[in-house]
Design a protein around this motif. Structure first.
Motif, mmCIF file in Angstrom:
data_model
loop_
_atom_site.group_PDB
_atom_site.id
_atom_site.type_symbol
_atom_site.label_atom_id
_atom_site.label_comp_id
_atom_site.label_asym_id
_atom_site.label_seq_id
_atom_site.Cartn_x
_atom_site.Cartn_y
_atom_site.Cartn_z
ATOM 1 N N THR A 61 0.829 -1.204 0.000
ATOM 2 C CA THR A 61 0.000 0.000 0.000
ATOM 3 C C THR A 61 0.858 1.246 0.000
ATOM 4 O OG1 THR A 61 -0.108 0.056 2.423
ATOM 5 C CG2 THR A 61 -1.808 -1.220 1.257
ATOM 6 N N ASN A 62 0.226 2.379 -0.336
ATOM 7 C CA ASN A 62 0.899 3.670 -0.221
ATOM 8 C C ASN A 62 0.255 4.467 0.897
ATOM 9 O OD1 ASN A 62 -1.463 4.854 -1.293
ATOM 10 N ND2 ASN A 62 -0.641 4.866 -3.391
ATOM 11 N N ASP A 63 0.550 5.759 0.950
ATOM 12 C CA ASP A 63 0.095 6.564 2.077
ATOM 13 C C ASP A 63 -1.408 6.815 2.116
ATOM 14 O OD1 ASP A 63 -0.200 8.439 0.042
ATOM 15 O OD2 ASP A 63 1.553 9.595 0.597
ATOM 16 N N GLN A 64 -2.156 6.232 1.184
ATOM 17 C CA GLN A 64 -3.619 6.338 1.204
ATOM 18 C C GLN A 64 -4.252 5.076 1.789
ATOM 19 O OE1 GLN A 64 -4.959 9.404 0.314
ATOM 20 N NE2 GLN A 64 -2.742 9.805 0.320
ATOM 21 N N ARG A 65 -3.514 4.311 2.553
ATOM 22 C CA ARG A 65 -3.969 2.990 3.014
ATOM 23 C C ARG A 65 -5.046 3.039 4.088
ATOM 24 N NH1 ARG A 65 1.089 4.000 4.886
ATOM 25 N NH2 ARG A 65 2.007 2.877 3.137
ATOM 26 N N GLY A 66 -5.201 4.169 4.755
ATOM 27 C CA GLY A 66 -6.212 4.256 5.797
ATOM 28 C C GLY A 66 -5.669 3.883 7.162
ATOM 29 N N GLY A 120 5.228 20.664 12.429
ATOM 30 C CA GLY A 120 4.715 21.631 11.459
ATOM 31 C C GLY A 120 3.368 21.256 10.878
ATOM 32 N N GLY A 121 3.123 19.967 10.708
ATOM 33 C CA GLY A 121 1.853 19.538 10.134
ATOM 34 C C GLY A 121 1.980 18.169 9.496
ATOM 35 N N ALA A 122 0.850 17.667 9.013
ATOM 36 C CA ALA A 122 0.784 16.333 8.415
ATOM 37 C C ALA A 122 -0.070 16.367 7.170
ATOM 38 C CB ALA A 122 0.220 15.325 9.417
ATOM 39 N N SER A 123 0.162 15.406 6.308
ATOM 40 C CA SER A 123 -0.708 15.246 5.134
ATOM 41 C C SER A 123 -2.070 14.758 5.612
ATOM 42 C CB SER A 123 -0.088 14.253 4.153
ATOM 43 O OG SER A 123 0.159 13.005 4.789
ATOM 44 N N PRO A 124 -3.145 14.980 4.820
ATOM 45 C CA PRO A 124 -4.489 14.579 5.252
ATOM 46 C C PRO A 124 -4.584 13.109 5.653
ATOM 47 C CG PRO A 124 -4.628 15.998 3.337
ATOM 48 C CD PRO A 124 -3.172 15.704 3.544
ATOM 49 N N ASP A 125 -3.812 12.246 5.016
ATOM 50 C CA ASP A 125 -3.842 10.819 5.356
ATOM 51 C C ASP A 125 -3.124 10.520 6.660
ATOM 52 O OD1 ASP A 125 -0.875 10.341 4.597
ATOM 53 O OD2 ASP A 125 -1.744 11.231 2.793
ATOM 54 N N GLY A 126 -2.271 11.451 7.147
ATOM 55 C CA GLY A 126 -1.581 11.289 8.413
ATOM 56 C C GLY A 126 -0.242 10.595 8.340
ATOM 57 N N TYR A 127 0.128 10.054 7.197
ATOM 58 C CA TYR A 127 1.344 9.254 7.098
ATOM 59 C C TYR A 127 2.596 10.067 6.760
ATOM 60 C CZ TYR A 127 -1.276 4.933 7.606
ATOM 61 O OH TYR A 127 -2.042 3.918 8.102
ATOM 62 N N ASN A 128 2.420 11.290 6.355
ATOM 63 C CA ASN A 128 3.557 12.163 6.050
ATOM 64 C C ASN A 128 3.505 13.376 6.973
ATOM 65 O OD1 ASN A 128 4.454 10.749 3.473
ATOM 66 N ND2 ASN A 128 2.335 11.287 2.948
ATOM 67 N N THR A 129 4.614 13.731 7.555
ATOM 68 C CA THR A 129 4.659 14.874 8.462
ATOM 69 C C THR A 129 5.871 15.746 8.142
ATOM 70 O OG1 THR A 129 5.932 13.632 10.106
ATOM 71 C CG2 THR A 129 3.527 13.610 10.338
ATOM 72 N N PHE A 130 5.800 16.979 8.596
ATOM 73 C CA PHE A 130 6.997 17.812 8.536
ATOM 74 C C PHE A 130 7.204 18.481 9.876
ATOM 75 C CE2 PHE A 130 3.937 21.136 7.472
ATOM 76 C CZ PHE A 130 4.483 22.307 8.001
ATOM 77 N N HIS A 131 8.466 18.761 10.166
ATOM 78 C CA HIS A 131 8.877 19.273 11.466
ATOM 79 C C HIS A 131 9.905 20.368 11.242
ATOM 80 C CE1 HIS A 131 7.131 15.520 13.226
ATOM 81 N NE2 HIS A 131 7.416 15.099 12.002
ATOM 82 N N GLY A 153 0.570 12.355 -1.946
ATOM 83 C CA GLY A 153 1.709 12.535 -1.054
ATOM 84 C C GLY A 153 2.784 13.416 -1.669
ATOM 85 N N TYR A 154 3.072 13.176 -2.945
ATOM 86 C CA TYR A 154 4.041 14.020 -3.634
ATOM 87 C C TYR A 154 3.571 15.472 -3.664
ATOM 88 C CZ TYR A 154 7.117 10.320 -5.409
ATOM 89 O OH TYR A 154 8.034 9.303 -5.521
ATOM 90 N N ALA A 155 2.304 15.679 -3.966
ATOM 91 C CA ALA A 155 1.762 17.040 -4.037
ATOM 92 C C ALA A 155 1.858 17.732 -2.677
ATOM 93 C CB ALA A 155 0.310 16.995 -4.518
#
Length: 612
Positions: free
Chosen positions: A145-150, A170-181, A203-205
């Motif tokens: 799966t990718n970061d849209q796995r749920g 700093g925040g997270a992608s809507p799916d929650g699997y990518n974050t920045f700090h 995720g790339y976007a």
């Protein structure tokens, strides 16, 4: 972990003495041989709170790769990872540790019990001032799966809710699997992009948008898979490079785990700058890697990142004796484990965050109390011939006139020390006899000619030497000197033909201050260290009425004599800029650039020098 990749073997070193790692063995688990650490060590760790020095130009980014074998179904042992986390708390101030990045595969199966156990271990950092990031590896989630796995147990434990309220989050992608700090170090912000094992188009976007929202912030990209071996990217790593890293100049360093052994690659991005890509993973080694940590010691003054790899858990056990494998694993010294990366940070970041040029400062701001002469050479066209009179901006009447020798060449230049008040200099093209070029001399009757500075003095100058400066042709030329000889002043100890005072450049080249003080018959000398060619330098000579100290770039040199030196002997003759007299005759002319020169009739503190 990548199960299809064969494990490798690196050299190791059991010498733990270099950084005094064992000074806090009680804290980091000297007796930690089981899953539960002693209550005393737990209590000590709770008391630790990390407060990084955000202005220091030396700081440390900690990295922890795959810990999956420590959290594998019924085989759960948090002791090694807790020892590593306690190490960060204990050594946080010493190493100025600002952030920790885990590179994924925290667990073997991504099961709830495994995630709960490692989540509990990371509570050691929560609320104690340690910013950190985690990301999902292929063993933490379904690898297909990718970061849209749920929803997953991983996300329940390490999702955005865990980091909300932390100062570095700093925040997270809507799916929650990518974050920045974002953490602050060396007086600026740095961004850590923690990306999932597999990015979707969304995720790339999201990642591109985060970088776009921080246009002047350097980025460290962390993910589970990218580099597969020395100078080699995996197929997914190549995709990540093509779709994200290559076109975003802010990404200067990437860190990943997954494969072994440790490796490094360098790629040139679309902006023509190097990106350093590092693979760090030790799960194939003793005790599943024993929660090894990689420490990236940034030093912005040296333009270097010094990297070391160690296991605090094994180090902490050394007091009770180590087994054969542990002795090999305390610290790793292979080429991919302990190394340095040279990065000119200012140049590397100039494309997106250039350091603003320090503006010129008005001359009247440089006229501190006691200024008796101030000369600067700005406001002229590059390469134009320098002729006539250079005014003394102190208003004391110590003007300079140009004295030609040989071809008489002397020109204005717009080049200057980055911290110089005036944005200009004089380019001297002299050398030893046969003389050529020109130099400057104070006018007859200038008050400076007879000044003796009994209460002290400060003499400052900026200089630059070309690449072809040689000791045989150019050594001992004067930056600032006083004419008249020791013999003429009745001071004949040593060489009576030497001038009464000279700030010259030795054969190093390096600055030298050689004078005949009022209270000495002989010559008092301060020696500076060698200074590189094609580099601007600031030099200052400070006398407090008793002793003289030579400074280069505001730093005192080693060879400053302790003998008393009061004032400067004078026979009423002129001072020179760019010239040096011997036996009363011009003997040498400077080859190089001379920037602002200031003379003050008292000792100035370093904070009042012209380069401050």
């Amino acid at each position: 972990m990548c199960t299809s990749h064969e494990p490798g073997q690196e050299s190791a070193c059991a010498d733990a003495g270099r950084r005094n790692f064992l000074r806090a063995t009680a804290l980091i688990g000297a007796a930690a041989t089981a899953a539960t650490l002693p209550a005393v060590a737990e209590a000590a760790a709770v008391e630790q709170h990390l407060r990084p020095d955000t202005e220091s130009r030396r700081f440390t980014l900690a990295v922890m790769p795959d810990t999956q074998y420590l959290f594998d179904g019924p085989s759960i042992n948090p002791a090694p990872i807790k020892a590593s986390l306690r190490y960060l708390l204990e050594h946080g101030r010493e190493d100025n540790i600002v952030f920790l990045s885990h590179l994924g595969d925290l667990t073997e199966n991504g099961a709830k019990a495994e995630c709960d156990a490692i989540g509990e271990a990371f509570e050691l950092l929560d609320g104690r001032g340690v910013g950190y990031s985690v990301l999902a590896g292929n063993h933490d989630v379904r690898s297909s799966t990718n970061d849209q796995r749920g929803p997953t147990p991983y996300l329940d434990t390490f999702g955005p809710e865990r980091f909300k309220g932390k100062p570095t989050f700093g925040g997270a992608s809507p799916d929650g699997y990518n974050t920045f700090h974002v953490f602050k170090a060396a007086g600026r912000e740095w961004l850590v992009l923690a990306l999932d094992w597999r990015l979707s188009d969304k995720g790339y976007a999201w990642a591109r948008n985060v970088i776009a929202q921080h246009p002047d912030t350097p980025v460290v990209l962390t993910t589970h898979e990218l580099v597969v071996g020395d100078d080699a990217l995996s197929s997914y790593g190549q995709q990540l490079w093509d779709q994200l890293v290559k076109d975003h100049d802010q990404i200067f360093l990437t860190l990943n785990g997954h494969y072994w052994p440790a490796a490094r690659a360098v790629r040139e991005n679309a902006a023509g700058n190097d990106v350093h890509l590092h693979l760090t993973n030790y799960q194939n080694r003793y005790y599943g890697g024993a929660a090894m940590i990689r420490l990236y010691h940034f030093d912005l003054d040296r333009n270097t990142i010094d990297v070391e790899t160690l296991s605090p858990w094994i180090l902490g056990r050394a007091a009770k004796g180590l087994n054969e494998l542990e002795r090999q694993e305390m610290e790793l010294s292979g080429d991919a484990d302990r190394f340095s990366v040279d990065i000119d940070f200012e140049e590397r970041f100039a494309g997106f965050a250039p350091i603003p040029v320090r503006p010129s400062r008005p001359a009247d701001r440089m006229l501190v109390r006691g200024t008796v002469a101030y000369w600067r050479f700005d406001g002229h066209e590059e390469g134009a011939a320098a002729e006539g009179t250079v005014r003394d901006l102190s208003g004391r009447g110590n003007d300079l006139t140009v004295v030609k020798a040989g071809d008489g060449s002397l020109s204005w230049s717009t080049a200057h020390h980055p911290d110089q008040p005036g944005h200009g200099s004089l380019y001297f093209r002299g050398g030893k006899p046969p003389l050529q070029g020109a130099y400057l001399r104070t006018v007859d009757g200038a008050p400076l000619n007879s000044a003796t500075f009994k209460a002290g003095y400060t003499i400052e100058a900026f200089y630059w030497l070309p690449a072809d400066w040689t000791s045989s042709r150019n050594a001992w030329a004067g930056l600032v000197s006083r004419t008249g000889t020791g013999g003429a002043a009745g001071k004949t100890d040593g060489d009576p033909d030497e001038p009464l005072a000279t700030l010259s450049l030795s054969d190093g080249p390096g600055p030298q201050w050689a004078v005949r003080p009022l209270n000495q018959q002989g010559i008092a000398t301060n020696w500076g260290d060698e200074t590189a060619r094609e580099t601007w330098w600031h030099v200052a000579v400070v006398n407090d009425g008793r002793h003289t100290t030579l400074y280069v770039q505001g730093c005192p040199v080693a060879r400053n004599p302790h003998a008393s030196a009061i004032g400067l002997t004078s026979v009423g003759l002129p001072w020179l800029l760019g010239g040096y007299e011997y036996a009363g005759k011009i003997d040498q002319i400077l080859y190089g650039r001379l920037g602002d020169v200031r003379i003050v009739e008292r000792a100035l503190p370093v904070t009042s020098f012209m380069n401050h």
